[in-house]
Each structure stands twice: as structure tokens, then as C-alpha cells.
Design an enzyme around this catalytic site. Sequence first.
Site, short mmCIF file in Angstrom:
data_model
loop_
_atom_site.label_atom_id
_atom_site.label_comp_id
_atom_site.label_asym_id
_atom_site.label_seq_id
_atom_site.Cartn_x
_atom_site.Cartn_y
_atom_site.Cartn_z
CE LYS A 273 -2.27 -0.94 3.86
NZ LYS A 273 -1.68 -2.22 4.24
NE ARG B 261 6.22 0.02 10.19
CZ ARG B 261 5.05 0.07 9.53
NH1 ARG B 261 5.02 0.57 8.31
NH2 ARG B 261 3.95 -0.38 10.07
NE ARG C 175 7.14 -2.49 6.15
CZ ARG C 175 5.82 -2.32 6.19
NH1 ARG C 175 5.17 -1.94 5.11
NH2 ARG C 175 5.17 -2.56 7.29
NE ARG D 165 -4.50 -0.71 10.33
CZ ARG D 165 -3.37 -0.28 9.80
NH1 ARG D 165 -3.35 0.82 9.08
NH2 ARG D 165 -2.27 -0.96 9.99
NE ARG E 55 1.86 -4.12 11.63
CZ ARG E 55 2.79 -4.01 10.69
NH1 ARG E 55 3.90 -4.73 10.77
NH2 ARG E 55 2.61 -3.21 9.68
P1 AMP Z 1 0.58 0.98 9.15
O1 AMP Z 1 1.81 1.73 8.79
O2 AMP Z 1 -0.62 1.38 8.33
O3 AMP Z 1 0.79 -0.52 9.15
O4 AMP Z 1 0.20 1.40 10.65
C1 AMP Z 1 1.11 1.16 11.71
C2 AMP Z 1 0.35 1.12 13.01
O5 AMP Z 1 -0.29 2.38 13.25
C3 AMP Z 1 -0.77 0.09 13.08
O6 AMP Z 1 -0.31 -1.21 13.43
C4 AMP Z 1 -1.62 0.69 14.19
O7 AMP Z 1 -1.04 0.53 15.46
C5 AMP Z 1 -1.55 2.19 13.87
N1 AMP Z 1 -2.58 2.60 12.90
C6 AMP Z 1 -2.38 3.08 11.64
N2 AMP Z 1 -3.54 3.36 11.05
C7 AMP Z 1 -4.51 3.05 11.94
C8 AMP Z 1 -5.93 3.11 11.90
N3 AMP Z 1 -6.59 3.53 10.80
N4 AMP Z 1 -6.60 2.72 13.01
C9 AMP Z 1 -5.97 2.31 14.12
N5 AMP Z 1 -4.63 2.20 14.21
C10 AMP Z 1 -3.89 2.57 13.13
#
Ligand code: AMP
Length: 219
Positions: A17, A161, A129, A92, A172
Site C-alpha cells: 500500500k 520498524r 522491510r 481500518r 497485526r
Molecule cells: P501501518 O503503517 O498502516 O501498518 O500502521 C502502523 C500502526 O499504526 C498500526 O499497526 C496501528 O497501530 C496504527 N494505525 C495506523 N492506522 C490506523 C488506523 N486507521 N486505526 C488504528 N490504528 C492505526
Amino acid sequence: MSTRAIVVVLGKQGAGKGTQCKRLAQHLDIPHVSTGDILRAAVRDKTQVGLEVASILEAGQLVSDDLVNRLVKERFNEADAARGALLDGFPRTDVQAEALDEILGDDGVKICINLDVPNALVADRLSSRRVCQECGAIYTDSDIEAISGTCTNCGGDVVQRADDMPEAIIKRLEVYERDTAPLLSFYESRGLLVRVDGDQDPQEVTAEILEVLTERGIG
Ligand code: AMP
């Protein structure tokens, strides 16, 4: 119909994404809005939000709907989002999807692209990654030697990360299946969902998405 190009990009963690939204943002000249990037920047800058969510991100759990909904609403008030946005990592949950409709009002979501990637590939991609702490550029562990751990875009440090560690990856993906996968039927039932094979060369994925957007008069 409003011409604001609101594109939701869905897919499991590691589906591509972030990579695709960065590429599409350049092609379409609309911002890439990643709630993960916004939250990680808050953690890095030790803002009040950052201090609140740091341990949640590290554990691979979701932060509260209220908080992300507020952050997205604020982001949509910025001038560059007037023409549209590529939403990465939001919505999400079904509560967030409803909130997004409310935030957008008449400018509804125009399309939802789901990047389909087989499960076996996702864990591999996530564990290899590496990400620039400053600008979010994405690398693989095999790039690291070539770039000596320094981002070629901005000179920032390229790191793994915390939530790309094996335990958090498992968490996740569970959270994705439970909370986010149901959004596919939410957008499908509105005729907005398009599935794209994410297990192809990134350029090919971008080309396929751009073709779909053009067919639908978006961008
Ligand atoms: P991502 O980079 O999109 O994988 O997001 C990293 C982390 O940020 C996720 O594992 C959540 O802890 C938090 N996060 C990001 N977007 C959301 C969302 N829309 N709702 C809740 N937590 C989020």
C-alpha cells in the site's frame, strides 16, 4: 458528481500500500495520507498523541477509532487534500469507514483498491522491510548494504520498524483479518471495490491501478 479524487487503498500489511500510494500520489498529484506515517511521526516527535500511542504501535494493535478519525479529519482540512487523497491504512474498522463518509460529506469515496497478496508473501515482505525514519521511503534488507543504512531521498536513517518484528507481524495480521478484512464487503456492496494482484512487479501494479482509475474517470 464531485471531482475530488478520494481513493482508499486496502490490503494486508506488506501488500504494498505504501509503495503504491507514493507512486500514485506522484502520478495523480494528490497527497498520500497514511495514518501509520502520521502516528509514527507523532511517536518520533514525542508529541502528546505520540506518547499516548507508542506502545500500541509497537505491539501491532490498533489505536482508538476516535483518535485516528480526528487525525484524518484534521488532515482533510489541509489545502492539498482539496483535490483528493490516497488513503493508506485508513479506514481500518467499520467505525472508521462510517466516520470517513461523514468527514467527506458529499465528496464520497470514489474507489477502493484492494491489493491482493498471498499470505505467505506478506510475512516475508514485512520481515525484510526497512523504512526511512524521516521520509518513510521503503527499502528491503538487501538494499541496506548498497545505501549504508542512509536514505537516498533525504539522508535519514533507514531502520526496521518495531512492528515489523515477528511477534508484532503475527498480531497485526490477526487484527487485519478481524477488523479490516470486513471492509472489503462494505465497499464491494457499494460497487466501489476493485481487486488488483499485488504480487507483481511494483511498476505493473501501479500501471494496473492507473488503468482502473482512468476507466472510472478518477484523477
Ligand atoms: P501501518 O503503517 O498502516 O501498518 O500502521 C502502523 C500502526 O499504526 C498500526 O499497526 C496501528 O497501530 C496504527 N494505525 C495506523 N492506522 C490506523 C488506523 N486507521 N486505526 C488504528 N490504528 C492505526
